[in-house]
Design an enzyme around this catalytic site. Structure first.
Site, PDB file in Angstrom:
ATOM      1  N   LYS A 286       0.848  -1.200   0.000  1.00 56.73           N
ATOM      2  CA  LYS A 286       0.000   0.000   0.000  1.00 56.73           C
ATOM      3  C   LYS A 286       0.876   1.240   0.000  1.00 56.73           C
ATOM      4  O   LYS A 286       1.925   1.252   0.650  1.00 56.73           O
ATOM      5  CB  LYS A 286      -0.853   0.039   1.277  1.00 56.73           C
ATOM      6  CG  LYS A 286      -2.029  -0.891   1.303  1.00 56.73           C
ATOM      7  CD  LYS A 286      -2.820  -0.704   2.601  1.00 56.73           C
ATOM      8  CE  LYS A 286      -3.910  -1.743   2.763  1.00 56.73           C
ATOM      9  NZ  LYS A 286      -5.025  -1.617   1.830  1.00 56.73           N
ATOM     10  N   ARG A 360     -10.206 -11.623   1.756  1.00 52.81           N
ATOM     11  CA  ARG A 360     -11.040 -12.665   1.151  1.00 52.81           C
ATOM     12  C   ARG A 360     -10.318 -14.020   1.112  1.00 52.81           C
ATOM     13  O   ARG A 360     -10.969 -15.061   1.118  1.00 52.81           O
ATOM     14  CB  ARG A 360     -11.505 -12.215  -0.248  1.00 52.81           C
ATOM     15  CG  ARG A 360     -10.398 -12.036  -1.238  1.00 52.81           C
ATOM     16  CD  ARG A 360     -10.810 -11.184  -2.447  1.00 52.81           C
ATOM     17  NE  ARG A 360     -10.913  -9.761  -2.110  1.00 52.81           N
ATOM     18  CZ  ARG A 360     -11.328  -8.828  -2.967  1.00 52.81           C
ATOM     19  NH1 ARG A 360     -11.686  -9.143  -4.193  1.00 52.81           N
ATOM     20  NH2 ARG A 360     -11.382  -7.561  -2.587  1.00 52.81           N
TER      21      ARG A 360
HETATM   22  N1  BES Z   1      -8.104  -3.956   4.591  1.00 52.13           N
HETATM   23  C1  BES Z   1      -8.298  -3.489   3.267  1.00 52.13           C
HETATM   24  C2  BES Z   1      -9.633  -2.774   3.101  1.00 52.13           C
HETATM   25  C3  BES Z   1      -9.643  -1.319   3.485  1.00 52.13           C
HETATM   26  C4  BES Z   1      -8.990  -0.388   2.722  1.00 52.13           C
HETATM   27  C5  BES Z   1     -10.357  -0.910   4.570  1.00 52.13           C
HETATM   28  C6  BES Z   1      -9.039   0.941   3.062  1.00 52.13           C
HETATM   29  C7  BES Z   1     -10.416   0.422   4.928  1.00 52.13           C
HETATM   30  C8  BES Z   1      -9.750   1.356   4.158  1.00 52.13           C
HETATM   31  C9  BES Z   1      -8.283  -4.668   2.302  1.00 52.13           C
HETATM   32  O1  BES Z   1      -7.476  -5.718   2.645  1.00 52.13           O
HETATM   33  C10 BES Z   1      -7.781  -4.149   1.006  1.00 52.13           C
HETATM   34  O2  BES Z   1      -6.648  -3.753   0.967  1.00 52.13           O
HETATM   35  N2  BES Z   1      -8.621  -4.183  -0.014  1.00 52.13           N
HETATM   36  C11 BES Z   1      -8.268  -3.685  -1.290  1.00 52.13           C
HETATM   37  C12 BES Z   1      -8.817  -4.660  -2.318  1.00 52.13           C
HETATM   38  C13 BES Z   1      -8.338  -4.365  -3.713  1.00 52.13           C
HETATM   39  C14 BES Z   1      -6.857  -4.620  -3.828  1.00 52.13           C
HETATM   40  C15 BES Z   1      -9.111  -5.251  -4.664  1.00 52.13           C
HETATM   41  C16 BES Z   1      -8.896  -2.312  -1.454  1.00 52.13           C
HETATM   42  O3  BES Z   1     -10.022  -2.113  -1.002  1.00 52.13           O
HETATM   43  O4  BES Z   1      -8.228  -1.442  -1.990  1.00 52.13           O
HETATM   44 MG    MG Z   2      -5.503  -5.464   1.911  1.00 52.84          MG
END
Ligand code: BES
Ligand code: MG
Ligand code: ZN
Length: 511
Positions: A286, A360
């Site tokens: 990230k 997931r």
């Molecule tokens: N834990 C995050 C979801 C999240 C992101 C919660 C920002 C709160 C704020 C999850 O694991 C994630 O990173 N999801 C990605 C999925 C994407 C790569 C398909 C997302 O939401 O960007």
């Molecule tokens: Mg994630």
């Protein structure tokens, strides 16, 4: 910390420092009109003018404190606005919870020690029987009192503010309301327990430390607790759980916590919670601004633990199995990569398109585990799953995805009563193809042209539930940072604790 009690004494006979009046918009007292008049008689003959001068009209969010002299002691008269009473959507109940929250914050700010709140006397105020109303009030007061101060040296060393909050339930004392009070205390404290876990940073709350919290719950409340280690997961070929944890030096823990495990002939409900103690994104790292806050990525697992803490104490006649895969998502030479193909417990394969879509992957194995070993009637999973959910629903509503109308309707209704609200997103077949893969059974991200990342994620999960009635809750928006809600405040909110516990407590009753 507050102590909350139901007072047996008449309102004014309570020797306290604070006297609270809940007022509807237009300055109508919801109770004790005569005692409101008593303030005019004994303390402030022009009370209504004073309130108006200070722009206090009883709007929701209004709060006004007037100091007076009673029996040669300073007392504080606290007026709190409830807004318009309107039963639509249980708004008035939510406004009441927020009014209670503002009262608690004010008492702490002004260090008003003991306080009595005058509650409505009618039979079904705010659409609830009175015992249930007391329960909601107690929960809101306890939640408002939560602060994450463990690492604030100045605050932790202070004695902290303590006071008594007395609830005056009216002149008719025929009922005791002991159950509402006791259940409210259990639920409020369990919600704060969850919030504390979610607020703890990942250097303290590793998968091992979080698993230990589950074991502690088992010891305290006589639950069954089983922890699968990495080698156990390898035997079961839980490829999702293993892939996500592979980059971290902190060992993964797959925790199964059970209530009523020895009872036969009762329905089984599985609660599955995402427990990523820190989500760096892994190899699909990230950007740093988006990584901040990702200590909260175990909020689903923490919510399930909070719900279990309540269930274990309030003892509904159901069998509940909590399944929480606990991992840390880190990049390293051992981490799972993009393009990797993994195989889950149920035999299905997935192509990793983005290692940041890790929730997931661990939920896939947890859902399969639930079905394979417990054959539950209902599965509810809860997860901080997608950033997209924040855009779709913001901070006030948890995303609800289900293809079972009965469970969906029940969750929505429970959400409105508890204030732990959910809103449905369509799990339509049209989104199904978004997670197609050229090389594996499915891909772990939705194709970009489908958008709706929250819904495509739920279709991924659906591949791992074959028999049970199932609902998926996305708490990415609701688990923390909820703005402007007095009783929630800063940091973690405990989203899902009140919702899941209430759903489970009602389950075998409503059938
Ligand atoms: N834990 C995050 C979801 C999240 C992101 C919660 C920002 C709160 C704020 C999850 O694991 C994630 O990173 N999801 C990605 C999925 C994407 C790569 C398909 C997302 O939401 O960007
Ligand atoms: Mg994630
Ligand atoms: Zn995550």
């Amino acid at each position: 910390m507050f102590e909350i009690q139901i007072t047996e004494k008449k309102f004014w006979e309570n020797q306290v420092e604070g006297y609270v009046f809940l007022l509807k918009e237009g300055l109508y007292s919801i109770n004790l009109q005569s005692d409101f008049e008593r303030i005019e008689k004994d303390f402030y003959p022009n009370l209504r003018e004073i309130l108006k001068k200070h722009k206090f009209t009883g709007k929701k969010g209004d709060l006004f404190v007037l100091t007076a002299n009673k029996d040669n002691k300073l007392i504080q008269l606290i007026f709190v606005g409830l807004g318009k009473l309107d039963t639509a959507w249980n708004y008035e109940l939510e406004n009441l919870r927020r009014a209670i929250g503002s009262i608690v914050l004010k008492l702490k700010e002004l260090e008003i020690k003991d306080t009595v709140i005058c509650l409505p006397e009618d039979d079904k105020p705010f659409g609830l029987i009175r015992d249930r109303l007391i329960r909601q009030i107690v929960i809101a007061a306890i939640m408002a009192d939560y602060e994450f101060i463990k690492f604030k040296s100045d605050k932790i060393n202070e004695a902290g503010f303590t006071g008594k909050l007395l609830l005056y339930v009216g002149a008719k004392q025929e009922q005791t309301f002991a159950i509402g009070l006791q259940e409210g205390i259990v639920i409020g404290n369990a919600t704060n327990f969850t919030r504390n876990l979610a607020d703890l940073p990942a250097n303290y709350l590793t998968p091992k430390a979080l698993a230990q919290e589950a074991k502690n719950l088992a010891d305290e409340y006589d639950l069954e607790c089983k922890v699968l280690e990495k080698k156990d997961a390898e035997k079961l070929s839980m490829g999702g759980f293993l892939a996500v944890s592979s980059g971290s030096d902190n060992e993964p823990q797959f925790v199964v916590l059970e209530y009523n495990s020895d009872k036969k002939d009762i329905p089984t409900i599985a609660l599955v919670g995402k427990g990523v103690t820190f989500d760096s994104g892994g190899i699909s790292l990230k950007p740093s601004d988006y990584m901040t806050g990702m200590k909260f990525d175990m909020s689903g697992a923490a919510a399930v633990y909070g719900a279990m803490k309540i269930i274990a104490q309030l003892k509904p006649n159901v069998h509940v199995v909590a399944i929480t895969p606990l991992v840390e998502n880190m990049p390293s030479g051992k981490a799972c990569r993009q393009d990797d193909i993994i195989r889950f417990l149920n035999g299905k394969t997935a192509e990793i398109k983005n290692t940041d879509a890790e929730g997931r992957l661990i939920l896939a194995d947890a859902l399969s585990y639930a079905e394979k070993f417990y054959n539950p009637e209902v599965i509810i999973d809860i997860a901080t799953l997608t950033g997209a959910c924040l855009y779709a629903l913001g901070h006030f509503f948890t995303g609800l995805m289900t293809r079972n109308d009965d469970i969906g309707t029940k969750l929505q209704a429970v959400g409105l009563v508890t204030g732990d609200r959910v809103w449905p997103l369509p799990m339509d077949e049209d989104f199904k193809d978004a997670i197609k893969s050229e090389v594996a059974d499915i891909a772990n991200t939705g194709a970009a042209n489908y958008k709706a990342g929250t819904i495509t994620a739920s279709w991924f999960l659906k591949n791992f539930v074959e028999k049970s009635k199932w609902a998926h809750l996305d708490i990415a928006g609701t688990a923390d940072g909820v703005p402007g809600v007095s009783y929630i405040g800063k940091g973690a909110s405990g989203a899902g604790v009140r919702l899941l516990s209430e759903f489970v407590l009602n389950y075998n009753k409503s059938k």
